[in-house]
Scaffold this motif. Structure first.
Motif, PDB file in Angstrom:
ATOM      1  N   HIS A  74      -1.641  -7.615   9.468  1.00 19.18           N
ATOM      2  CA  HIS A  74      -1.780  -6.269   8.901  1.00 19.18           C
ATOM      3  C   HIS A  74      -1.362  -5.248   9.949  1.00 19.18           C
ATOM      4  O   HIS A  74      -1.537  -5.480  11.155  1.00 19.18           O
ATOM      5  CB  HIS A  74      -3.230  -6.025   8.470  1.00 19.18           C
ATOM      6  CG  HIS A  74      -3.371  -4.897   7.504  1.00 19.18           C
ATOM      7  ND1 HIS A  74      -3.432  -3.578   7.900  1.00 19.18           N
ATOM      8  CD2 HIS A  74      -3.436  -4.896   6.156  1.00 19.18           C
ATOM      9  CE1 HIS A  74      -3.552  -2.806   6.829  1.00 19.18           C
ATOM     10  NE2 HIS A  74      -3.556  -3.585   5.758  1.00 19.18           N
ATOM     11  N   VAL A  75      -0.844  -4.127   9.473  1.00 17.77           N
ATOM     12  CA  VAL A  75      -0.430  -3.075  10.406  1.00 17.77           C
ATOM     13  C   VAL A  75      -1.621  -2.500  11.167  1.00 17.77           C
ATOM     14  O   VAL A  75      -1.451  -1.982  12.278  1.00 17.77           O
ATOM     15  CB  VAL A  75       0.343  -1.933   9.690  1.00 17.77           C
ATOM     16  CG1 VAL A  75       1.671  -2.432   9.154  1.00 17.77           C
ATOM     17  CG2 VAL A  75      -0.490  -1.308   8.574  1.00 17.77           C
ATOM     18  N   ASP A  76      -2.822  -2.609  10.617  1.00 18.91           N
ATOM     19  CA  ASP A  76      -4.012  -2.057  11.270  1.00 18.91           C
ATOM     20  C   ASP A  76      -4.724  -3.048  12.191  1.00 18.91           C
ATOM     21  O   ASP A  76      -5.683  -2.674  12.863  1.00 18.91           O
ATOM     22  CB  ASP A  76      -5.010  -1.555  10.218  1.00 18.91           C
ATOM     23  CG  ASP A  76      -4.496  -0.358   9.443  1.00 18.91           C
ATOM     24  OD1 ASP A  76      -3.622   0.361   9.963  1.00 18.91           O
ATOM     25  OD2 ASP A  76      -4.957  -0.160   8.303  1.00 18.91           O
ATOM     26  N   ARG A  78       4.942  -2.111   2.594  1.00 16.98           N
ATOM     27  CA  ARG A  78       4.227  -3.324   2.989  1.00 16.98           C
ATOM     28  C   ARG A  78       3.276  -3.033   4.143  1.00 16.98           C
ATOM     29  O   ARG A  78       3.646  -2.464   5.148  1.00 16.98           O
ATOM     30  CB  ARG A  78       5.233  -4.402   3.383  1.00 16.98           C
ATOM     31  CG  ARG A  78       4.585  -5.733   3.641  1.00 16.98           C
ATOM     32  CD  ARG A  78       5.577  -6.853   3.737  1.00 16.98           C
ATOM     33  NE  ARG A  78       6.570  -6.599   4.755  1.00 16.98           N
ATOM     34  CZ  ARG A  78       7.736  -7.214   4.840  1.00 16.98           C
ATOM     35  NH1 ARG A  78       8.078  -8.088   3.934  1.00 16.98           N
ATOM     36  NH2 ARG A  78       8.562  -6.938   5.813  1.00 16.98           N
ATOM     37  N   LYS A  79       2.012  -3.479   3.982  1.00 17.91           N
ATOM     38  CA  LYS A  79       0.983  -3.255   5.001  1.00 17.91           C
ATOM     39  C   LYS A  79       0.592  -4.538   5.729  1.00 17.91           C
ATOM     40  O   LYS A  79      -0.002  -4.484   6.795  1.00 17.91           O
ATOM     41  CB  LYS A  79      -0.278  -2.646   4.366  1.00 17.91           C
ATOM     42  CG  LYS A  79      -0.042  -1.309   3.708  1.00 17.91           C
ATOM     43  CD  LYS A  79       0.388  -0.275   4.710  1.00 17.91           C
ATOM     44  CE  LYS A  79       0.605   1.068   4.043  1.00 17.91           C
ATOM     45  NZ  LYS A  79       1.269   2.020   4.909  1.00 17.91           N
ATOM     46  N   TYR A 104       3.079  -5.677  12.830  1.00 18.16           N
ATOM     47  CA  TYR A 104       1.925  -6.387  12.294  1.00 18.16           C
ATOM     48  C   TYR A 104       1.150  -7.113  13.396  1.00 18.16           C
ATOM     49  O   TYR A 104       1.725  -7.879  14.163  1.00 18.16           O
ATOM     50  CB  TYR A 104       2.365  -7.424  11.252  1.00 18.16           C
ATOM     51  CG  TYR A 104       3.162  -6.816  10.132  1.00 18.16           C
ATOM     52  CD1 TYR A 104       2.534  -6.082   9.134  1.00 18.16           C
ATOM     53  CD2 TYR A 104       4.540  -6.946  10.086  1.00 18.16           C
ATOM     54  CE1 TYR A 104       3.257  -5.495   8.116  1.00 18.16           C
ATOM     55  CE2 TYR A 104       5.280  -6.364   9.071  1.00 18.16           C
ATOM     56  CZ  TYR A 104       4.631  -5.640   8.090  1.00 18.16           C
ATOM     57  OH  TYR A 104       5.355  -5.055   7.090  1.00 18.16           O
ATOM     58  N   GLY A 157       0.849  -1.187   0.000  1.00 20.90           N
ATOM     59  CA  GLY A 157       0.000   0.000   0.000  1.00 20.90           C
ATOM     60  C   GLY A 157       0.878   1.228   0.000  1.00 20.90           C
ATOM     61  O   GLY A 157       2.100   1.124  -0.113  1.00 20.90           O
TER      62      GLY A 157
END
Length: 172
Positions: free
Chosen positions: A61-63, A44-45, A73, A40
């Motif tokens: 995912h980072v979120d 890398r996400k 992550y 993204g």
């Protein structure tokens, strides 16, 4: 007892690229899964876990807010269980070759994943896997199992390695 080949190497060296080239050549003989980066804005996400049968999920995912974290992550252990473990079990039941990409810190949060990997490596099938290079005790023990070969992927050998893996498969 089957044979297992574990490809190891530094992050980003091309382990999954080799595995995907091998998968393309093996076609219907192989089952299991591979992982892919989610890119993204800013790099890398996260990571997707994609089964050879098609279903996939985002395993990190980072979120993601998770108690299981690797670096920045958050890891969705349920996705590893739902897609990764299921894909390994299905391959063990229906295919001669089991693909496991990757055996890494994220995947090792899952006890069912560890059990499925042990069942695959200890069983009669041919297993082709990738694993982190660092000496995590569980992975180090797996690499030392009887019938396990470990090859290191480097920038220098990665272009020819898929052909070597296919020769290894066909020699068995």
């Amino acid at each position: 007892m089957g044979r297992t080949l574990i490809l190891t190497g530094a992050p980003g060296v091309g382990k999954t690229t080799v595995i995907k080239a091998v998968i393309d050549q093996l076609g219907e003989r192989a089952g299991g899964f591979y992982t892919e980066e989610l890119l993204g804005p800013g790099g890398r996400k996260g990571f997707k876990l994609i089964t050879l049968d098609g279903p996939w999920g985002i395993m990190a995912h980072v979120d993601f807010k998770s108690r299981s974290k690797v670096g920045r992550y958050g890891v969705a252990v349920d996705v590893i269980d739902q897609y990764g473990v299921t894909a390994i079990k299905a391959a063990l039941e229906h295919k001669p070759i089991v693909i496991i990409d990757e055996i890494g810190k994220m995947e090792l949060f899952s006890s069912p994943f560890q059990a499925a990997v042990l069942k695959a490596v200890g069983g009669p099938k041919t297993v082709i896997a990738t694993a982190m290079i660092d000496n995590h005790p569980w992975v180090a023990a797996l690499k030392a199992f009887p019938g396990v070969s470990v090859w290191t992927v480097t920038k220098k050998n990665r272009g020819a390695l898929a052909a070597d893996v296919l020769k290894w498969v066909n020699a068995g």
